[in-house]
Design a protein around this motif. Structure first.
Motif, PDB file in Angstrom:
ATOM      1  N   ASP A  29       0.814  -1.217   0.000  1.00 45.44           N
ATOM      2  CA  ASP A  29       0.000   0.000   0.000  1.00 45.44           C
ATOM      3  C   ASP A  29       0.849   1.269   0.000  1.00 45.44           C
ATOM      4  O   ASP A  29       0.358   2.356  -0.297  1.00 45.44           O
ATOM      5  CB  ASP A  29      -0.913   0.031   1.235  1.00 45.44           C
ATOM      6  CG  ASP A  29      -1.922  -1.102   1.237  1.00 45.44           C
ATOM      7  OD1 ASP A  29      -2.404  -1.450   0.138  1.00 45.44           O
ATOM      8  OD2 ASP A  29      -2.211  -1.639   2.323  1.00 45.44           O
ATOM      9  N   ILE A  30       2.136   1.127   0.374  1.00 40.99           N
ATOM     10  CA  ILE A  30       2.996   2.292   0.573  1.00 40.99           C
ATOM     11  C   ILE A  30       3.755   2.604  -0.711  1.00 40.99           C
ATOM     12  O   ILE A  30       4.191   1.701  -1.442  1.00 40.99           O
ATOM     13  CB  ILE A  30       3.970   2.035   1.741  1.00 40.99           C
ATOM     14  CG1 ILE A  30       3.176   1.740   3.026  1.00 40.99           C
ATOM     15  CG2 ILE A  30       4.886   3.224   1.968  1.00 40.99           C
ATOM     16  CD1 ILE A  30       4.028   1.315   4.192  1.00 40.99           C
ATOM     17  N   ASN A  31       3.921   3.862  -0.981  1.00 45.54           N
ATOM     18  CA  ASN A  31       4.612   4.352  -2.178  1.00 45.54           C
ATOM     19  C   ASN A  31       5.952   3.638  -2.365  1.00 45.54           C
ATOM     20  O   ASN A  31       6.844   3.748  -1.515  1.00 45.54           O
ATOM     21  CB  ASN A  31       4.823   5.866  -2.044  1.00 45.54           C
ATOM     22  CG  ASN A  31       5.393   6.490  -3.307  1.00 45.54           C
ATOM     23  OD1 ASN A  31       5.835   5.816  -4.227  1.00 45.54           O
ATOM     24  ND2 ASN A  31       5.385   7.819  -3.335  1.00 45.54           N
ATOM     25  N   PRO A  32       6.135   2.900  -3.453  1.00 43.90           N
ATOM     26  CA  PRO A  32       7.384   2.156  -3.664  1.00 43.90           C
ATOM     27  C   PRO A  32       8.584   3.059  -3.933  1.00 43.90           C
ATOM     28  O   PRO A  32       9.731   2.590  -3.893  1.00 43.90           O
ATOM     29  CB  PRO A  32       7.064   1.286  -4.883  1.00 43.90           C
ATOM     30  CG  PRO A  32       5.982   2.009  -5.607  1.00 43.90           C
ATOM     31  CD  PRO A  32       5.159   2.678  -4.542  1.00 43.90           C
ATOM     32  N   ALA A  33       8.364   4.344  -4.194  1.00 46.92           N
ATOM     33  CA  ALA A  33       9.485   5.252  -4.442  1.00 46.92           C
ATOM     34  C   ALA A  33      10.238   5.573  -3.158  1.00 46.92           C
ATOM     35  O   ALA A  33      11.345   6.126  -3.213  1.00 46.92           O
ATOM     36  CB  ALA A  33       8.974   6.542  -5.084  1.00 46.92           C
ATOM     37  N   GLY A  34       9.647   5.230  -2.022  1.00 45.58           N
ATOM     38  CA  GLY A  34      10.317   5.496  -0.761  1.00 45.58           C
ATOM     39  C   GLY A  34      11.370   4.453  -0.451  1.00 45.58           C
ATOM     40  O   GLY A  34      11.269   3.295  -0.851  1.00 45.58           O
ATOM     41  N   ALA A  35      12.402   4.854   0.275  1.00 47.72           N
ATOM     42  CA  ALA A  35      13.442   3.924   0.691  1.00 47.72           C
ATOM     43  C   ALA A  35      12.852   2.899   1.652  1.00 47.72           C
ATOM     44  O   ALA A  35      11.825   3.162   2.307  1.00 47.72           O
ATOM     45  CB  ALA A  35      14.579   4.689   1.360  1.00 47.72           C
ATOM     46  N   PRO A  36      13.449   1.698   1.753  1.00 52.76           N
ATOM     47  CA  PRO A  36      12.889   0.659   2.626  1.00 52.76           C
ATOM     48  C   PRO A  36      12.666   1.117   4.066  1.00 52.76           C
ATOM     49  O   PRO A  36      11.638   0.788   4.674  1.00 52.76           O
ATOM     50  CB  PRO A  36      13.935  -0.454   2.545  1.00 52.76           C
ATOM     51  CG  PRO A  36      14.573  -0.269   1.206  1.00 52.76           C
ATOM     52  CD  PRO A  36      14.610   1.211   0.979  1.00 52.76           C
TER      53      PRO A  36
ATOM     54  N   THR B  60      10.686  14.331   4.867  1.00 47.62           N
ATOM     55  CA  THR B  60       9.705  14.997   3.999  1.00 47.62           C
ATOM     56  C   THR B  60       8.853  13.966   3.267  1.00 47.62           C
ATOM     57  O   THR B  60       7.616  14.069   3.228  1.00 47.62           O
ATOM     58  CB  THR B  60      10.426  15.905   2.989  1.00 47.62           C
ATOM     59  OG1 THR B  60      11.214  16.865   3.705  1.00 47.62           O
ATOM     60  CG2 THR B  60       9.427  16.627   2.099  1.00 47.62           C
ATOM     61  N   PHE B  61       9.498  12.946   2.694  1.00 46.52           N
ATOM     62  CA  PHE B  61       8.755  11.885   2.019  1.00 46.52           C
ATOM     63  C   PHE B  61       7.795  11.201   2.979  1.00 46.52           C
ATOM     64  O   PHE B  61       6.618  10.961   2.648  1.00 46.52           O
ATOM     65  CB  PHE B  61       9.720  10.843   1.433  1.00 46.52           C
ATOM     66  CG  PHE B  61       9.037   9.590   0.969  1.00 46.52           C
ATOM     67  CD1 PHE B  61       8.489   9.503  -0.305  1.00 46.52           C
ATOM     68  CD2 PHE B  61       8.908   8.494   1.823  1.00 46.52           C
ATOM     69  CE1 PHE B  61       7.832   8.354  -0.723  1.00 46.52           C
ATOM     70  CE2 PHE B  61       8.258   7.340   1.406  1.00 46.52           C
ATOM     71  CZ  PHE B  61       7.711   7.273   0.129  1.00 46.52           C
ATOM     72  N   MET B  62       8.283  10.870   4.180  1.00 45.68           N
ATOM     73  CA  MET B  62       7.452  10.125   5.128  1.00 45.68           C
ATOM     74  C   MET B  62       6.216  10.923   5.522  1.00 45.68           C
ATOM     75  O   MET B  62       5.112  10.369   5.654  1.00 45.68           O
ATOM     76  CB  MET B  62       8.275   9.749   6.363  1.00 45.68           C
ATOM     77  CG  MET B  62       9.285   8.638   6.095  1.00 45.68           C
ATOM     78  SD  MET B  62      10.138   8.063   7.589  1.00 45.68           S
ATOM     79  CE  MET B  62      11.602   9.094   7.567  1.00 45.68           C
ATOM     80  N   GLN B  63       6.336  12.217   5.709  1.00 43.61           N
ATOM     81  CA  GLN B  63       5.183  13.022   6.101  1.00 43.61           C
ATOM     82  C   GLN B  63       4.152  13.117   4.975  1.00 43.61           C
ATOM     83  O   GLN B  63       2.941  13.017   5.229  1.00 43.61           O
ATOM     84  CB  GLN B  63       5.646  14.423   6.514  1.00 43.61           C
ATOM     85  CG  GLN B  63       6.457  14.434   7.807  1.00 43.61           C
ATOM     86  CD  GLN B  63       6.912  15.829   8.173  1.00 43.61           C
ATOM     87  OE1 GLN B  63       6.191  16.582   8.826  1.00 43.61           O
ATOM     88  NE2 GLN B  63       8.107  16.194   7.725  1.00 43.61           N
ATOM     89  N   ILE B  64       4.605  13.300   3.770  1.00 49.99           N
ATOM     90  CA  ILE B  64       3.657  13.352   2.645  1.00 49.99           C
ATOM     91  C   ILE B  64       2.944  12.010   2.499  1.00 49.99           C
ATOM     92  O   ILE B  64       1.711  11.946   2.295  1.00 49.99           O
ATOM     93  CB  ILE B  64       4.388  13.727   1.338  1.00 49.99           C
ATOM     94  CG1 ILE B  64       4.967  15.142   1.437  1.00 49.99           C
ATOM     95  CG2 ILE B  64       3.432  13.635   0.140  1.00 49.99           C
ATOM     96  CD1 ILE B  64       5.815  15.548   0.232  1.00 49.99           C
ATOM     97  N   GLU B  65       3.698  10.918   2.632  1.00 47.43           N
ATOM     98  CA  GLU B  65       3.096   9.589   2.477  1.00 47.43           C
ATOM     99  C   GLU B  65       2.118   9.290   3.608  1.00 47.43           C
ATOM    100  O   GLU B  65       1.061   8.674   3.388  1.00 47.43           O
ATOM    101  CB  GLU B  65       4.197   8.531   2.409  1.00 47.43           C
ATOM    102  CG  GLU B  65       3.702   7.106   2.221  1.00 47.43           C
ATOM    103  CD  GLU B  65       2.995   6.864   0.893  1.00 47.43           C
ATOM    104  OE1 GLU B  65       2.546   5.732   0.672  1.00 47.43           O
ATOM    105  OE2 GLU B  65       2.880   7.817   0.061  1.00 47.43           O
ATOM    106  N   LEU B  66       2.437   9.712   4.821  1.00 49.13           N
ATOM    107  CA  LEU B  66       1.509   9.529   5.941  1.00 49.13           C
ATOM    108  C   LEU B  66       0.187  10.235   5.660  1.00 49.13           C
ATOM    109  O   LEU B  66      -0.898   9.660   5.854  1.00 49.13           O
ATOM    110  CB  LEU B  66       2.131  10.072   7.239  1.00 49.13           C
ATOM    111  CG  LEU B  66       3.223   9.224   7.889  1.00 49.13           C
ATOM    112  CD1 LEU B  66       3.921   9.998   8.993  1.00 49.13           C
ATOM    113  CD2 LEU B  66       2.645   7.926   8.446  1.00 49.13           C
TER     114      LEU B  66
END
Length: 954
Positions: free
Chosen positions: A35-42, A68-74
């Motif tokens: 479910d989580i954006n695959p563009a993010g690091a593991p 920054t990525f984690m907050q947008i994805e959350l």
């Protein structure tokens, strides 16, 4: 006697104790990695999954780990699970980082729409993730309660417990269902700052967390340090709601691409003009300038050394003119000097405007110009300058370590391809500032390493809670007893359960003041509670037992004090008072006690203010409505109803004998009303003693009020005592009281550390003469042992024992502490019984109880010999020398047993042991030959041991 503690399997008290193990609740929702954006690091995807499951979590990830990525994805996934408005609050000047991140990593099915808003007017619909600055939230331009999810970027703004940001954000975000915070520097200054994040997330009330994990300095407000015995529990608790990440390998992932560059830190000290050293407070000129310890002095040193620091900066720039650099500064004068000295420099500053500042930040990030001049508070958070820059020059230093470390990591971060150079310029007057920064830097690294160790050991969801925390329940019972005391190292509830019904003559105790202090690491500790209500629920297990074990008609004397609640904790902005004594009254009434009165014990308001800062003179000048009054202490008097309710007497009344009078033939008779014959001293309870007991103060003689000049010459401490004595006899005059204080203040004779002129009281229920320092803490300090946090004064205990118990009664204290109550009970001819959870206090209290028994051993020997209180007995010359000369002279080197007892009871332990040997010569039996062993009477062998017991001496 030692015994393991045991609980019945279905014991509700055990269930209550287990319920104290508070960890962050997981009230979010589950998502799969797919479910989580695959563009993010593991490591980012793992943290996002963990945070969503918790619902409200903190992400303390190091610089360059993609917060920054984690907050947008959350926010993206929160919108899928619970559709609604979502908000990310960011510092000024970093919104471009979020838009760049969304463009780079959020595409296709994971695409998001971001919009920056400055008020509610910019809100369009629920399909957008909104960005705003902290300033807009603080100004009330955005109604945060409308949002279902929110994340605070660089949430280190929450570190300031009493700041406007913290106090504003707590109520505003309370209704937000999903809350997250993200920063690389959660608590660079002090460990206790971490709990403020827990307060914002709703994990635990901030005041409760302070009490649970941090010990207070009772002599200095705000000085809190982590309990040594709570350190493991504290970090595991933090780990239940926060993730500290230094590198992906902390979570078991590869560190490829996440290796920090090497860093060289250079400190450059420049001289300062000592001709500007100024004068000391007496007007004497200074040869050398003092180190700048405070903010004001530091600012002055910066201004005086500005030219020298700019010159050093230019010297450093000349070493590599073509390099890109950040020129960090703090003052506007520094910015203007930099702009004048560095051609082509661009600046970021407050009055320039948001658009221009962001343009310069983006331009420097993209390498469009070489030099950027900015302040850490403007550009130290959220900006990533590592692509084209690896050199930073701090043209000045300051005390704000958070701003400093954030500024350093604008270039020292993952993704930096070059070795970094940090040059720090400071003046010789700022050496203390440098030491301060280096110390906080070391503490910051220690904290991050401590949490990295925990996450490497347990992972994100692997806390062995039952194993770690359950060890804090229960205690192995240990009992110590003597002829006159029985004390136990045990839980107060469990010990009371083992005590026989109706066996206690009086209860004297100072109950814990709810969760104000914690005395041990055990969950059995009554101070280890969430709030007043939680504390009284634990007392619900103890108080019925106290009612059961107390003899019918006898008293439980409960010492309490109200608690000051600081506005920064409650969010009310002003200190208020929790009426703890009133809650105690209704609690004991609920369990069947009768309330028969309350004694007020006056305290020193000046000393209280020095500890709490809530009653300051300066604040009174600003707004008198903030000012309350000092908090006295109280002794609440509760009575177990007697068996025969038709009569008011206890089943075993506490009786006092009338004094003896001397008859014409020399015999003694009991006094009766109107009898004017001379009384035998200390032979009974006199009418005069009753009047003093009822009024609880001792008036002094004096035929006039002294003049102010005479009072000033006395000095503050004698003046305080004299004022009390004179006031007890005079008719009180408030205006004259104020006038006298004002005249003393004009002569600089009004103390600022304690109350010089205490308001007098003649009411029988107000005690103003309790000696605050007369406690067992005096002995503890002399022996360099741990002092009790809230020691109970001897004066209070002695008066309660004398008034409300008979000789031989058991006086009980469920919260024994240093065993003050059994110690004083023994010396008063009673028996002491108590329980104490702290092994340290129990150990020391055992010694005091044995010491009291040793002191009482001398009169016990005379009682066995049948010698009366008024019999004249021989005494060693060394003892006679210590006695008042008149009685000794009248008896011809003899004294009465009453005089001897009084003298021996005042001797120190070692001196008492030496004097005991003076009785071995047989002179004791000179007037009592029929009692001498050689006359055929049974031999009496008493060998008192005045040494500390072996088990206590270890």
């Amino acid at each position: 006697m030692n015994a393991p503690v045991t609980f019945p399997a279905d014991d509700p008290y055990l269930d209550f104790l287990r319920g104290k193990m508070q960890l962050a609740k997981a009230d979010g929702f589950d998502v799969t990695l797919d479910d989580i954006n695959p563009a993010g690091a593991p490591h980012c995807r793992a943290i996002v999954r963990w945070a969503l499951k918790g619902g409200s979590r903190s992400i303390f990830a190091s610089f360059g780990l993609h917060k920054t990525f984690m907050q947008i994805e959350l926010m993206r996934l929160v919108g899928q699970f619970a559709p609604g408005l979502r908000l990310i609050v960011i510092p000024l000047g970093v919104r471009h980082e979020f838009f760049a991140e969304a463009e780079e990593r959020f595409a296709g099915d994971c695409a998001v729409k971001l919009k920056f808003i400055q008020s509610d007017a910019g809100i369009e619909g629920e399909d957008t993730i909104y960005l705003t600055n902290y300033e807009s939230v603080l100004a009330g331009k955005i109604d945060v309660s409308r949002f279902v999810g929110a994340s605070l970027d660089e949430a280190a703004v929450l570190r300031g417990y009493g700041t406007k940001t913290f106090q504003t954000f707590l109520p505003l975000f309370k209704a937000v269902r999903f809350k997250f915070v993200a920063t690389a520097t959660p608590s660079p200054n002090r460990t206790k700052e971490l709990i403020h994040y827990a307060g914002f997330l709703g994990v635990m009330d901030t005041g409760q967390a302070l009490t649970r994990f941090f010990q207070r300095n009772s002599e200095k407000a705000g000085d809190l340090t982590l309990f040594p015995h709570k350190e493991d529990e504290f970090w595991l608790w933090v780990h239940s709601w926060a993730v500290f990440l230094q590198s992906p390998s902390d979570l078991g992932f590869s560190d490829d691409g996440y290796v920090l560059p090497p860093v060289t830190v250079n400190w450059h000290e420049v001289p300062i003009d000592h001709s500007t050293a100024g004068e000391d407070r007496d007007g004497q000129g200074l040869l050398l300038r003092n180190a700048a310890l405070g903010v004001v002095q530091a600012s002055a040193a910066k201004r005086d050394s500005l030219a020298a620091r700019i010159a050093k900066m230019c010297e450093l720039i000349a070493q590599d003119p073509e390099a890109h650099r950040i020129l960090w500064h703090d003052l506007e004068d520094e910015r203007r000097a930099i702009e004048a000295a560095v051609p082509g420099v661009r600046s970021i500053y407050g009055t320039q405007g948001l658009e221009a500042n962001e343009k310069n930040a983006i331009g420097f990030k993209d390498g469009k110009f070489r030099d950027l001049a900015t302040k850490p508070e403007m550009s130290g958070a959220g900006n990533n300058f590592q692509k084209h820059c690896h050199w930073a020059i701090f043209v000045g230093v300051g005390f704000k370590f958070h701003d400093f470390i954030q500024a350093v990591h604008r270039i020292v971060r993952f993704g930096q391809a070059h070795e970094c150079r940090i040059d720090i310029i400071f003046s010789e007057a700022e050496r203390e500032v440098r030491r301060n920064l280096e110390g906080k830097w070391a503490e910051h690294e220690r904290l991050m390493a401590r949490m990295a160790e925990i996450i490497r050991r347990y992972g994100l969801d692997g806390l062995p809670l039952d194993d770690v925390l359950s060890r804090s329940i229960g205690v192995a019972r240990r009992e110590e007893r003597g002829e006159s005391f029985v004390i136990a190292h045990n839980d107060a509830v469990l010990e009371a359960r083992q005590t026989a019904s109706a066996s206690i003559g009086e209860i004297v105790t100072s109950i814990p003041f709810a969760n104000h202090y914690e005395y041990t690491a055990s969950y059995n500790d009554f101070g280890h509670t969430d709030d007043n209500g939680h504390f009284w629920r634990q007392m619900d297990f103890l108080t019925p037992e106290l009612l059961r074990i107390l003899k019918p008609g006898r008293l439980a004397c409960i010492h309490v004090k109200d608690r000051v609640l600081f506005g920064s904790v409650t969010g009310e902005g002003v200190p208020t008072v929790s009426p703890f004594h009133a809650e105690a009254i209704f609690h004991y009434l609920k369990h069947g006690f009768q309330f028969v009165g309350m004694i007020t014990i006056a305290t020193d308001v000046v000393k209280e203010n020095n500890q709490t800062y809530r009653l300051t003179y300066s604040e009174m000048m600003k707004d008198a409505t903030k000012m309350g009054v000092g908090c006295p202490e109280y002794v609440l008097l509760f009575r177990r109803p007697q068996s025969d309710l038709s009569r008011g007497y206890a089943d075993e009344p506490v009786v006092h004998d009338k004094p003896l009078v001397i008859a014409p033939d020399g015999s003694h008779e009991r006094w009766s009303d109107g009898d004017r014959r001379p009384q035998v001293a200390a032979s009974g309870y006199t009418l005069a003693r009753w009047q003093l007991d009822a009024h609880a103060f001792w008036p002094s003689s004096g035929d006039r009020l002294l003049t102010t000049d005479e009072l000033v010459r006395l000095g503050p401490k004698p003046l305080r005592a004299l004022f009390q004595k004179v006031s007890e006899e005079a008719i009180y005059d408030f205006d004259m009281h104020v006038k006298l204080g004002e005249e003393l203040a004009a002569r600089d004779s009004l103390s600022k550390t304690y109350m010089t002129l205490d308001p007098p009281s003649k009411h029988e229920a107000v005690w103003t003469d309790v000696v605050r320092m007369l406690t067992l803490n005096g002995e503890q300090a002399f022996k360099n042992l741990e002092k009790h946090v809230c020691p109970l004064q001897f004066d209070i205990v002695d008066r309660l024992i004398d008034r409300y118990s008979n000789k031989g009664d058991i006086v009980y204290d469920p919260f024994g502490g240093l065993m003050t109550v059994p110690y004083r009970a023994i010396l008063k001819g009673r028996r002491g019984q108590a329980s104490e959870l702290s092994s340290t206090y129990f150990h020391d209290g055992t010694h005091y109880c044995r010491k009291a028994e040793a002191q009482m051993a001398v009169p016990t020997m005379f009682d066995m010999l049948g010698i009366g209180a008024d019999d004249a007995v021989p005494a060693p010359r060394s003892l006679l020398a210590k006695a008042a000369p008149a009685p000794a002279a009248q008896q011809g080197e003899r004294m009465t047993l009453a005089q001897l007892r009084d003298l021996l009871s005042r001797l120190p332990e070692d001196e008492l042991a030496r004097e005991w040997g003076g009785w071995d010569d047989g002179n004791l039996y000179a007037n009592f030959p029929d009692r001498h062993p050689k006359a055929g009477a049974p031999a009496i062998v008493i060998e008192p041991d005045f040494s500390r017991p072996a088990e206590a001496a270890e």
